[in-house]
Design an enzyme around this catalytic site. Sequence first.
Site, PDB file in Angstrom:
ATOM      1  N   CYS A 212       0.934  -1.063   0.185  1.00  0.00           N
ATOM      2  CA  CYS A 212       0.071  -0.022   0.101  1.00  0.00           C
ATOM      3  C   CYS A 212       0.852   1.314   0.053  1.00  0.00           C
ATOM      4  CB  CYS A 212      -0.975  -0.059   1.139  1.00  0.00           C
ATOM      5  SG  CYS A 212      -2.180   1.118   1.069  1.00  0.00           S
ATOM      6  N   HIS A 213       0.877   2.128   1.112  1.00  0.00           N
ATOM      7  CA  HIS A 213       1.598   3.178   1.250  1.00  0.00           C
ATOM      8  C   HIS A 213       2.959   2.790   1.673  1.00  0.00           C
ATOM      9  CE1 HIS A 213      -2.350   5.252   0.723  1.00  0.00           C
ATOM     10  NE2 HIS A 213      -1.620   6.105   0.370  1.00  0.00           N
ATOM     11  N   GLY A 214       3.082   1.541   2.438  1.00  0.00           N
ATOM     12  CA  GLY A 214       4.638   1.311   2.618  1.00  0.00           C
ATOM     13  C   GLY A 214       5.777   1.672   1.969  1.00  0.00           C
TER      14      GLY A 214
END
Length: 191
Positions: free
Chosen positions: A117-119
């Site tokens: 995801c936004h990792g």
Amino acid sequence: MPTTISSSSLDGMKVAILVADGFEQAEMTEPRKALELAGAQTQIVSPLDGSVRAWKQLEPADTFEVDVPLKNADADDFDALLLPGGVANPDALRINQKAVAFVRAFVESGKPIAAICHGPWTLIDAGGVRGRRMTSWPSLRADLHNAGAKWVDKEVVVDSGLVTSRRPGDLPAFIREMTTMFELAHEAAIH
């Protein structure tokens, strides 16, 4: 339901899960459960002392105990890194110099990293995306491209010790590829 591995293929492997408040709960709990079922030891590492709060989309969710405060964490003590997403979590991590240095140590050592995801935002600041083929939550496409990555819209992408996925709906594929990649790295390390 996410894919899990029930063997002991990761016995003795230590996996750091780096999070701050605001991580997407399923993106931490589901991979963690799969890793532990495969025999890995997971530890939550955080710049926060005590506990961190997860989110389920835009709502606060459960809290989790921090196993290793970031100020005491050493990447040399771990074999792999998991970077869950959620918007607030990596946004807080990428401006924390100790968090960026912790991630950079995994990048520079070539230890396997899984980010969903936004990792990958934190990976950008740690210098870990240039020349890599990756995916992420769609809003990171320009950020990753500008940092030198080749962004693709696929449920999971594996590129030389880095596995990335887009969203919680991709967790089965993410967990499958993360576990396989961690198994290969673990096997190579013990032989």
